[in-house]
Write an enzyme that holds these catalytic residues in place. Structure first.
Site, PDB file in Angstrom:
ATOM      1  N   ASP A  13       0.817  -1.221   0.000  1.00 38.25           N
ATOM      2  CA  ASP A  13       0.000   0.000   0.000  1.00 38.25           C
ATOM      3  C   ASP A  13       0.847   1.266   0.000  1.00 38.25           C
ATOM      4  O   ASP A  13       0.424   2.305   0.500  1.00 38.25           O
ATOM      5  CB  ASP A  13      -0.967   0.022   1.205  1.00 38.25           C
ATOM      6  CG  ASP A  13      -1.778  -1.252   1.288  1.00 38.25           C
ATOM      7  OD1 ASP A  13      -2.297  -1.658   0.238  1.00 38.25           O
ATOM      8  OD2 ASP A  13      -1.876  -1.839   2.372  1.00 38.25           O
ATOM      9  N   LYS A  16       2.210   1.895  -5.225  1.00 32.22           N
ATOM     10  CA  LYS A  16       2.868   1.360  -6.433  1.00 32.22           C
ATOM     11  C   LYS A  16       2.023   1.609  -7.677  1.00 32.22           C
ATOM     12  O   LYS A  16       2.549   1.909  -8.746  1.00 32.22           O
ATOM     13  CB  LYS A  16       3.115  -0.153  -6.274  1.00 32.22           C
ATOM     14  CG  LYS A  16       4.111  -0.480  -5.190  1.00 32.22           C
ATOM     15  CD  LYS A  16       4.282  -1.974  -5.009  1.00 32.22           C
ATOM     16  CE  LYS A  16       3.084  -2.660  -4.404  1.00 32.22           C
ATOM     17  NZ  LYS A  16       2.784  -2.308  -3.014  1.00 32.22           N
ATOM     18  N   GLY A  40      -4.249  -4.551  -4.406  1.00 33.21           N
ATOM     19  CA  GLY A  40      -5.213  -3.541  -4.844  1.00 33.21           C
ATOM     20  C   GLY A  40      -4.422  -2.316  -5.240  1.00 33.21           C
ATOM     21  O   GLY A  40      -3.874  -1.632  -4.397  1.00 33.21           O
ATOM     22  N   HIS A  41      -4.292  -2.082  -6.545  1.00 37.01           N
ATOM     23  CA  HIS A  41      -3.460  -0.974  -7.011  1.00 37.01           C
ATOM     24  C   HIS A  41      -4.355   0.167  -7.483  1.00 37.01           C
ATOM     25  O   HIS A  41      -5.084   0.041  -8.456  1.00 37.01           O
ATOM     26  CB  HIS A  41      -2.520  -1.460  -8.123  1.00 37.01           C
ATOM     27  CG  HIS A  41      -1.483  -2.399  -7.594  1.00 37.01           C
ATOM     28  ND1 HIS A  41      -0.609  -3.091  -8.373  1.00 37.01           N
ATOM     29  CD2 HIS A  41      -1.170  -2.727  -6.315  1.00 37.01           C
ATOM     30  CE1 HIS A  41       0.190  -3.810  -7.607  1.00 37.01           C
ATOM     31  NE2 HIS A  41      -0.144  -3.613  -6.360  1.00 37.01           N
ATOM     32  N   GLN A 225       2.051  -6.206  -3.006  1.00 36.72           N
ATOM     33  CA  GLN A 225       2.355  -6.217  -1.570  1.00 36.72           C
ATOM     34  C   GLN A 225       3.659  -5.434  -1.312  1.00 36.72           C
ATOM     35  O   GLN A 225       3.962  -4.527  -2.063  1.00 36.72           O
ATOM     36  CB  GLN A 225       2.426  -7.648  -1.011  1.00 36.72           C
ATOM     37  CG  GLN A 225       1.075  -8.366  -0.990  1.00 36.72           C
ATOM     38  CD  GLN A 225       0.689  -9.008  -2.306  1.00 36.72           C
ATOM     39  OE1 GLN A 225       1.488  -9.690  -2.923  1.00 36.72           O
ATOM     40  NE2 GLN A 225      -0.523  -8.805  -2.742  1.00 36.72           N
ATOM     41  N   THR A 240       2.663 -12.557   3.303  1.00 34.37           N
ATOM     42  CA  THR A 240       1.912 -13.214   2.250  1.00 34.37           C
ATOM     43  C   THR A 240       2.724 -14.445   1.814  1.00 34.37           C
ATOM     44  O   THR A 240       3.761 -14.756   2.407  1.00 34.37           O
ATOM     45  CB  THR A 240       1.590 -12.239   1.094  1.00 34.37           C
ATOM     46  OG1 THR A 240       0.640 -12.872   0.225  1.00 34.37           O
ATOM     47  CG2 THR A 240       2.814 -11.824   0.312  1.00 34.37           C
ATOM     48  N   THR A 302      -9.814  -4.964   0.724  1.00 35.50           N
ATOM     49  CA  THR A 302     -10.782  -5.430   1.720  1.00 35.50           C
ATOM     50  C   THR A 302     -11.504  -4.292   2.425  1.00 35.50           C
ATOM     51  O   THR A 302     -12.442  -4.541   3.171  1.00 35.50           O
ATOM     52  CB  THR A 302     -10.057  -6.268   2.801  1.00 35.50           C
ATOM     53  OG1 THR A 302      -9.035  -5.442   3.378  1.00 35.50           O
ATOM     54  CG2 THR A 302      -9.431  -7.520   2.219  1.00 35.50           C
TER      55      THR A 302
HETATM   56  P1  IMP Z   1      -2.775 -12.863   1.944  1.00 34.28           P
HETATM   57  O1  IMP Z   1      -1.813 -12.329   0.957  1.00 34.28           O
HETATM   58  O2  IMP Z   1      -4.214 -12.622   1.575  1.00 34.28           O
HETATM   59  O3  IMP Z   1      -2.501 -14.294   2.300  1.00 34.28           O
HETATM   60  O4  IMP Z   1      -2.584 -12.043   3.321  1.00 34.28           O
HETATM   61  C1  IMP Z   1      -1.389 -12.133   4.094  1.00 34.28           C
HETATM   62  C2  IMP Z   1      -1.020 -10.779   4.679  1.00 34.28           C
HETATM   63  O5  IMP Z   1      -0.626  -9.896   3.652  1.00 34.28           O
HETATM   64  C3  IMP Z   1      -2.175 -10.071   5.414  1.00 34.28           C
HETATM   65  O6  IMP Z   1      -1.625  -9.339   6.501  1.00 34.28           O
HETATM   66  C4  IMP Z   1      -2.723  -9.119   4.377  1.00 34.28           C
HETATM   67  O7  IMP Z   1      -3.361  -7.999   4.971  1.00 34.28           O
HETATM   68  C5  IMP Z   1      -1.417  -8.711   3.687  1.00 34.28           C
HETATM   69  N1  IMP Z   1      -1.618  -8.278   2.297  1.00 34.28           N
HETATM   70  C6  IMP Z   1      -1.865  -9.050   1.226  1.00 34.28           C
HETATM   71  N2  IMP Z   1      -1.957  -8.314   0.106  1.00 34.28           N
HETATM   72  C7  IMP Z   1      -1.739  -7.046   0.474  1.00 34.28           C
HETATM   73  C8  IMP Z   1      -1.680  -5.820  -0.238  1.00 34.28           C
HETATM   74  O8  IMP Z   1      -1.816  -5.753  -1.467  1.00 34.28           O
HETATM   75  N3  IMP Z   1      -1.428  -4.712   0.518  1.00 34.28           N
HETATM   76  C9  IMP Z   1      -1.217  -4.760   1.850  1.00 34.28           C
HETATM   77  N4  IMP Z   1      -1.269  -5.884   2.564  1.00 34.28           N
HETATM   78  C10 IMP Z   1      -1.526  -7.018   1.884  1.00 34.28           C
END
Ligand code: IMP
Length: 430
Positions: A13, A16, A40-41, A225, A240, A302
């Site tokens: 976040d 990017k 989420g870009h 991420q 992640t 989310t």
């Molecule tokens: P997952 O990638 O859904 O398995 O989530 C694992 C962790 O990565 C959690 O803490 C999510 O909130 C975080 N996360 C996954 N994708 C993003 C992103 O695009 N931005 C920020 N946090 C992320």
């Protein structure tokens, strides 16, 4: 020719999407190399805001956009994104290419992501619930299904028959769930429908990418991420399931490391995090609330509120090392417009009293040691002329650069494309 990796240096976040969009003006292709629709870009131009989750954000500039082999793809979600882009008059079929080696996010991955989090209770990771972790588990466990498997329906059906049976046993006996079992027939027909729409996009993305490189084209690699969500180097287990680092681009897109010309680290002027896990500079006071409200810090995927805190120079310095960052884009400086004083973490005090200037293995019980700097305390949002930036902001940027060991290449003063100051426009696209 340039191959530039765009990578988040904190917990994602960082902004990017905006920088990819900005730099795509001169790029011939944009490639995603890891993650899936957990990303989420956000891209803003004119008065419109767009959020892409799977499709590389370069598509908004009508540029070749590749989903590389390292991405995990939820086809139903991808089709929804394509539909929205088509409604915006973007002929997605002309631009989007999907690696035949990318892994599929299957229905059980989403179910098991949710059930796994429920099972963990207070120890949950706080995932996005998009099935990302379980999809990568199956990839590494060599029981995943790849996009290319869909192209041979009989082979796909055989794979499904083998896997669905195992997944139903897991659902019933391991998760002890009374949800209806997965059905081979339903999934087969659902995916046959997806294939009808997506077949023209599927290709050998490694050949495509390397041909573009050989032709001397400019390529952007769009990391998703951030560095501290990397499965090896992040705040494990609160990470992640992919390698989010610049190094992940080579394996996840199928390009040799010697082809990479630059790594642009995207740095938020303060720190945020979504989900569980340690966050040493997190604020629980009115400064944190101000960062959250001024920065509109709510997850693009989310909608969850992001945790907010001061800039952490130890983290970003480590990110500069891990990614080989050659330049930084510093984002959301305007969010700091209303602060009298700014704090930067320059050290950590460990529980035993020891002072550390480099990251310890665990960030769980460290107390940040701060350095203070005067804020600029005036509106800078939207400034596009470097000369008009307040001296306190320039001093803050100089100090960040000195502490983390990388030069500032781009300064962002607002969410729109135009609200950017590119210090060396020709440096990246040499
Ligand atoms: P997952 O990638 O859904 O398995 O989530 C694992 C962790 O990565 C959690 O803490 C999510 O909130 C975080 N996360 C996954 N994708 C993003 C992103 O695009 N931005 C920020 N946090 C992320």
């Amino acid at each position: 020719m340039a191959c530039v990796i765009i990578v988040g240096t904190q917990w994602g976040d960082e902004g990017k999407g905006k920088i990819v969009d900005l730099l795509t003006e001169r790029a011939d292709a944009v490639v995603r190399y890891q993650g899936g629709n957990n990303a989420g870009h956000t891209v803003m131009f004119g008065n419109k805001t767009f959020v892409t989750h799977l499709v590389p954000s370069g598509i908004l500039r009508k540029t070749t956009s590749i989903l590389g082999n390292g991405v995990v793809i939820d086809l139903a979600e991808l089709i929804k994104e394509i539909d929205v882009l088509e409604q915006m008059d973007i002929a997605v079929e002309n631009y989007l290419r999907i690696s035949d080696r990318a892994q599929l996010v299957m229905p059980w991955h989403k179910t098991f992501d949710r059930l796994g989090e429920e099972q963990k209770g207070t120890k949950k990771i706080g995932t996005t619930g998009r099935g990302i972790g379980p999809a990568y588990e199956d990839k590494i466990g060599r029981s995943g299904i790849r996009v290319g498997d869909l192209l041979d329906p009989e082979h796909f059906r055989t794979l499904l028959e083998e896997i669905v049976d195992k997944k139903n046993q897991q659902l019933e006996h391991y998760y002890k769930s009374d949800e209806p079992p997965f059905s081979t027939e339903l999934i087969f027909s659902e995916f046959a429908n997806h294939l009808k729409k997506l077949e023209p996009y599927i290709c050998d993305s490694v050949m495509l990418l390397n041909q573009l490189v050989e032709q001397g084209k400019n390529i952007l690699f769009e990391g998703a991420q951030g560095t501290f969500l990397d499965v090896d180097h992040g705040t494990y287990p609160f990470v992640t399931s992919s390698n989010t680092l610049a190094g992940g681009a080579c394996a996840g897109a199928g390009i040799g490391p010697t082809r990479i010309t630059d790594v642009l680290g995207i740095v938020k002027a303060y720190t945020t995090r979504v989900g569980s896990g340690p966050f040493p500079t997190e604020l629980f006071d009115k400064d944190g609330e101000l960062l959250q409200s001024e920065g509109n810090e709510f997850g693009a995927t989310t909608g969850r509120p992001r945790r907010c805190g001061w800039f952490d120079a130890l983290l970003v310095r480590q990110a500069v090392r891990l990614n080989g960052v050659t330049g930084m884009a510093v984002m959301k400086l305007d969010v700091l417009d209303n602060f009298e004083t700014l704090k930067i973490a320059v050290g950590y005090r460990l529980a035993n009293g020891e002072l550390r200037e480099n990251l310890p293995r665990s960030l769980e019980s460290v107390t940040p040691v701060y350095e203070e700097m005067p804020g600029w305390n005036r509106k800078t949002a939207g400034i596009t002329d470097y000369e008009q930036l307040p001296p306190e902001m320039l001093a803050y940027l100089d100090r960040l650069s000195e502490l983390v060991g990388a030069p500032v290449s781009i300064i962002s003063t607002g969410p729109k494309r135009e609200e950017s100051i590119v210090l060396n426009p020709d440096q990246l696209w040499r």
